[in-house]
Structures are given as structure tokens and as C-alpha cells.
Design an enzyme around this catalytic site. Sequence first.
Site, PDB file in Angstrom:
ATOM      1  N   ASN A 270       0.856  -1.188   0.000  1.00 17.65           N
ATOM      2  CA  ASN A 270       0.000   0.000   0.000  1.00 17.65           C
ATOM      3  C   ASN A 270       0.889   1.233   0.000  1.00 17.65           C
ATOM      4  OD1 ASN A 270      -2.453   1.574   0.432  1.00 17.65           O
ATOM      5  ND2 ASN A 270      -1.739   1.887   2.529  1.00 17.65           N
TER       6      ASN A 270
ATOM      7  N   HIS B 260       0.937   5.097   1.309  1.00 17.09           N
ATOM      8  CA  HIS B 260       0.232   5.924   2.297  1.00 17.09           C
ATOM      9  C   HIS B 260       0.926   7.282   2.381  1.00 17.09           C
ATOM     10  CE1 HIS B 260      -2.124   6.860   5.852  1.00 17.09           C
ATOM     11  NE2 HIS B 260      -1.003   7.332   6.385  1.00 17.09           N
TER      12      HIS B 260
ATOM     13  N   SER C  22       4.932   6.744   2.388  1.00 20.73           N
ATOM     14  CA  SER C  22       5.524   5.437   2.714  1.00 20.73           C
ATOM     15  C   SER C  22       4.863   4.365   1.867  1.00 20.73           C
ATOM     16  CB  SER C  22       5.279   5.075   4.192  1.00 20.73           C
ATOM     17  OG  SER C  22       5.741   6.087   5.064  1.00 20.73           O
TER      18      SER C  22
ATOM     19  N   ASP D 268      -2.560   0.637   7.998  1.00 17.39           N
ATOM     20  CA  ASP D 268      -1.342   1.410   7.725  1.00 17.39           C
ATOM     21  C   ASP D 268      -0.204   1.039   8.679  1.00 17.39           C
ATOM     22  OD1 ASP D 268      -2.716   2.786   5.686  1.00 17.39           O
ATOM     23  OD2 ASP D 268      -3.475   4.262   7.109  1.00 17.39           O
TER      24      ASP D 268
END
Length: 217
Positions: free
Chosen positions: A108, A110, A137, A146
Site C-alpha cells: 500500500n 500511504h 511510505s 497502515d
Amino acid sequence: MTLRLAVLASGRGSNLQAILDAIAAGTLDAEVIGVWSDRKDAQALVRARDAGMQAHAIRPRDFVDRAAHDAALFGALDAAGPDLIVCAGYMRLIGADVLAARAGRMINIHPSLLPDFKGLHTHQRALDAGVPEHGASVHYVTAELDGGPVIAQARVPVLPGDDAATLSARVLGREHPLLLETLRWIAAGRVALHEAGIHVDGRASGPLQLAATDRFP
Ligand code: GRF
């Protein structure tokens, strides 16, 4: 090895576009095998179709609960057989069991320097906290929102007079090269998830840091 990517996106799709552009330009050895969204109207789906690829909306409201939605989405993903699932602005929570089964195969991006500012409204929260530096990140996805091991980060200064819009634009400008360079390192087999965190070139490592050259040193 050409990395087979499945991309999940809920909105604008600028990170998806950066991936598509890099593949087209020959600067990323990857193939996007499909794009999935939880929203029919996601701009990301338009971008995918414009690039001539499979784009699918699988909407939570069409299922009785999250588990049923997850089963439909991840059933479709598994059938496509990606090497890596990339969440690029995908705004849905995913069940812990689904994620555990894909540990190390799902990332992911973020918009904060994790572990700071998990969740939403990261740019305003960074301004409110008065931090001198902010960024983005890329991390492996785990059941903790997250909270998975961070692979790589890009940093930007917070400047006097910034508001959430100016700061967000500065971060987004670094998100795209950050995601691309992370994908290059994963495609090259240089990054992997181990029990205790990430390994880079076979050794335990902290997050890679994107240099001004748009590369990891
Ligand atoms: C990006 O800021 C990403 O970090 C966050 O959502 C935003 C998505 O932007 N997770 P886009 O849809 O790729 O343009």
C-alpha cells in the site's frame, strides 16, 4: 522477471497512471493484469480502460457484508494470478484473514512518514502537529491499518505558508517515483517480507529512502 501487478484503487488513480506510464516507457519491468475498484465512478477505472486493460468495479453495497465482498474481490484477484497486489488509493478495510493469506504479496502507498499519521487526513494532521518534514511510505499490508512493515519512504519539507493542498501536492509528486522505485526493487527480487520485518538484498533493513535522483541509494 516481469512482475504481474493487480492494482486496487478507489479514486483519482494518479499512482496507477504513474505505473502505466513507467511500463509504457520501459522503465518498469511489470505488467498490470487488471485494476479493481470498490467504486464504479473511480477515475482509476477510466485510466485503466484508456490504457486498454481490464478494469472492474466490485462494490461493497452489492454484498451482504464485508466478508462476502472480500470473497468476491479476492476470488477475482486470485483467478487473475498477480505476483503482487498494489493498493494505490484503495479506501476500504480488508478482512484480517484475507490479508494474512497474502502476507508479503500486497503493498500500500500511504501519504505520511509511517508510523506517523496512520489513517485519513494525513496532510492536515501533519500541519497541525507542526512537524518539519512529511512524506509518503510504501508498506506491506497487514491487518493493522497502515501498520505493516515499511519498505520505503520519500520525504518532503513542510514549508511556511503550506496548507493541506500545497503539502498534499508536494507529497504526491514524490509518491509516484517512490512507488515506481519500490516496484523496481521488488521486481528485481531485492525486497522481501520476513517475520521480523523487511529484508533488502537478503539482510534485515529499515525503510529504504528515496533520493533526489528518484532512486534508492
Ligand atoms: C494517495 O495520496 C495515496 O497515498 C493515498 O491515496 C492517494 C491516492 O491517489 N493512499 P491516487 O488515486 O493514486 O491519485
